[in-house]
Design an enzyme around this catalytic site. Structure first.
Site, PDB file in Angstrom:
ATOM      1  N   CYS A 101      -7.104  -6.209   8.994  1.00  0.00           N
ATOM      2  CA  CYS A 101      -6.840  -4.904   9.622  1.00  0.00           C
ATOM      3  C   CYS A 101      -7.840  -3.860   9.128  1.00  0.00           C
ATOM      4  O   CYS A 101      -8.277  -3.884   7.985  1.00  0.00           O
ATOM      5  CB  CYS A 101      -5.415  -4.470   9.277  1.00  0.00           C
ATOM      6  SG  CYS A 101      -4.989  -2.813   9.831  1.00  0.00           S
ATOM      7  N   CYS A 143     -13.090  13.983   3.770  1.00  0.00           N
ATOM      8  CA  CYS A 143     -11.646  13.799   3.997  1.00  0.00           C
ATOM      9  C   CYS A 143     -10.989  15.154   4.294  1.00  0.00           C
ATOM     10  O   CYS A 143     -11.212  16.135   3.589  1.00  0.00           O
ATOM     11  CB  CYS A 143     -11.038  13.154   2.750  1.00  0.00           C
ATOM     12  SG  CYS A 143      -9.254  12.992   2.828  1.00  0.00           S
ATOM     13  N   ASP A 146       0.820  13.722 -11.457  1.00  0.00           N
ATOM     14  CA  ASP A 146      -0.412  14.425 -11.047  1.00  0.00           C
ATOM     15  C   ASP A 146      -0.850  15.472 -12.054  1.00  0.00           C
ATOM     16  O   ASP A 146      -1.618  16.362 -11.702  1.00  0.00           O
ATOM     17  CB  ASP A 146      -0.163  15.193  -9.725  1.00  0.00           C
ATOM     18  CG  ASP A 146      -0.612  14.412  -8.528  1.00  0.00           C
ATOM     19  OD1 ASP A 146      -1.112  13.307  -8.705  1.00  0.00           O
ATOM     20  OD2 ASP A 146      -0.450  14.944  -7.414  1.00  0.00           O
ATOM     21  N   CYS A 155      -7.046   2.070   9.694  1.00  0.00           N
ATOM     22  CA  CYS A 155      -7.195   3.361   9.010  1.00  0.00           C
ATOM     23  C   CYS A 155      -8.654   3.802   9.000  1.00  0.00           C
ATOM     24  O   CYS A 155      -8.963   4.988   9.132  1.00  0.00           O
ATOM     25  CB  CYS A 155      -6.635   3.295   7.590  1.00  0.00           C
ATOM     26  SG  CYS A 155      -7.297   1.933   6.610  1.00  0.00           S
ATOM     27  N   CYS A 163      -3.877  15.693   5.786  1.00  0.00           N
ATOM     28  CA  CYS A 163      -4.033  14.841   6.973  1.00  0.00           C
ATOM     29  C   CYS A 163      -3.316  13.537   6.655  1.00  0.00           C
ATOM     30  O   CYS A 163      -3.332  13.087   5.513  1.00  0.00           O
ATOM     31  CB  CYS A 163      -5.519  14.584   7.202  1.00  0.00           C
ATOM     32  SG  CYS A 163      -5.897  13.413   8.529  1.00  0.00           S
TER      33      CYS A 163
HETATM   34  S1  SF4 Z   1      -4.250   0.400   4.748  1.00  0.00           S
HETATM   35 FE1  SF4 Z   1      -5.609   0.369   6.529  1.00  0.00          FE
HETATM   36  S2  SF4 Z   1      -6.425  -1.707   6.588  1.00  0.00           S
HETATM   37 FE2  SF4 Z   1      -4.617  -1.778   5.233  1.00  0.00          FE
HETATM   38  S3  SF4 Z   1      -2.937  -2.358   6.600  1.00  0.00           S
HETATM   39 FE3  SF4 Z   1      -2.965  -0.104   6.546  1.00  0.00          FE
HETATM   40  S4  SF4 Z   1      -4.227   0.535   8.302  1.00  0.00           S
HETATM   41 FE4  SF4 Z   1      -4.616  -1.673   7.941  1.00  0.00          FE
END
Ligand code: SF4
Length: 353
Positions: free
Chosen positions: A199, A222, A142, A202, A249
């Site tokens: 998915c 964010c 970083d 998030c 977070c």
């Molecule tokens: S980063 Fe997001 S979209 Fe990818 S597996 Fe994890 S929760 Fe699901």
């Protein structure tokens, strides 16, 4: 100074990986320096202004996406990762759901990882030097414009998830990354394949809707940015969704199914200090500046500064269930010398009627 031409780079690469593991890195891989597609992604992100006040993201031009422009002669990058959640850390969701408590991102609970990882990378470089003689390298954690997630993906350490954090199939996403840029022509690893599939948990859970689409993070929304990078006032409409998150977070990572494979940290320096894995908001709000400075010495939390710390906790207190203790804690800082803190305290008190 030149490296001997007689080096067996295949053996050296395998030895580097073994040494890195001996030094406490959970994983290590080797990448080349072509980050062309990621350069385009970075340029779009900057053009959309999604970096907010993080001007340093734009300042370095193509040096971030072209390793040899940052460190001339770089041919390969040794990418390492280190797990950061120690055993025994308080359950994150329980802390987030308890409005009397403050949530601190799990990466920031212990000693600042930069020094720990840089020291290890330096040791790794010394071991390589013992084998090959002088060679050119630079260790980064970083500390410079480096596209660390793209490099780690190319080195086979994981894929960049829809939340833009790196995920490892066997270890989830709770880990730090570090890099050793080098002029050694080591054999490179296969990039990791992506496994988010359909998915989008998030994206849906983000309290402030900062993930504006798959792989697109608007840092200005964010909570990590708001509580750490942003100086001054937090936009009013984002304060309520911040809840009790006072430094960073983790929601997008906590919800990620791949974190059922998360590995515990083995590094004792990452153990939570001052019970920061589940502290009470009113206790943190009572810290004097001197206490803040001494208790956060050597920790990432220092980065937000005392004013930012009080500002963030004031937001958390404004979102807490009303109690005499919370109102009294806020009233005690109604005349705080900082106008930013005063304004957030006034907002929080108004929420308690
Ligand atoms: S980063 Fe997001 S979209 Fe990818 S597996 Fe994890 S929760 Fe699901």
């Amino acid at each position: 100074m030149s490296v001997s031409a007689a080096i067996d780079y295949v053996t050296l690469a395998s030895d580097i990986k073994a040494w890195a593991r001996e030094l406490g890195f959970a994983d290590v891989g080797i990448a080349g320096t072509d980050l062309g597609a990621d350069e385009g992604y970075l340029e779009r992100w900057l053009a959309e202004g999604h970096h907010g006040e993080m001007d340093y993201m734009a300042r370095h031009g193509t040096r971030r996406s072209r390793p040899a422009e940052l460190e001339p002669g770089t041919l390969r990058v040794v990418s390492v990762r280190m797990d950061y959640v120690p055993p025994g850390t308080a359950n994150a969701w329980e802390v987030i759901r308890d409005s009397d408590k403050a949530y601190v991102a799990r990466y920031a609970l212990g000693r600042d990882y930069h020094k720990v990882m840089r020291n290890r990378l330096q040791k790794l470089a010394s071991r390589i030097q013992e084998r090959v003689g002088d060679f050119s390298y630079r260790a980064y954690v970083d500390s410079a414009p480096v596209l660390e997630k793209a490099i780690a993906r190319n080195a086979g350490l994981g894929w960049i998830g829809k939340h833009t954090v790196l995920i490892n199939k066997r270890a989830g996403s709770y880990f730090f990354l570090g890099e050793l840029y080098t002029d050694l022509p080591l054999p490179v690893d296969e990039p990791a394949s992506a496994h988010c599939g359909s998915c989008r948990r998030c994206i849906d859970i983000c309290p402030t809707q900062a993930i504006v689409g798959p792989y697109r993070l608007d840092a200005r929304r964010c909570i990590s940015y708001l509580t750490i990078e942003l100086k001054g006032s937090i936009p009013v409409e984002l304060r309520e969704p911040m809840g009790n998150r006072v430094f960073g977070c983790d929601d997008c990572q906590l919800i990620c199914p791949w974190n059922k494979f998360a590995q515990e940290a083995t590094e004792p320096d990452f153990a939570p200090r001052h019970s920061l894995d589940g502290p009470r908001l009113v206790d943190l709000f009572a810290w004097s500046e001197q206490e803040f400075l001494s208790r956060t010495e050597g920790m990432a939390i220092r980065r937000t500064g005392y004013e930012g710390w009080l500002r963030n906790i004031a937001v958390g207190l404004g979102n807490a269930d009303t109690s005499d203790a919370i109102v009294a804690a806020l009233r005690a800082r109604i005349d705080d010398p900082s106008p930013v803190v005063r304004e957030h305290v006034a907002w929080a008190l108004a929420r308690h009627g």
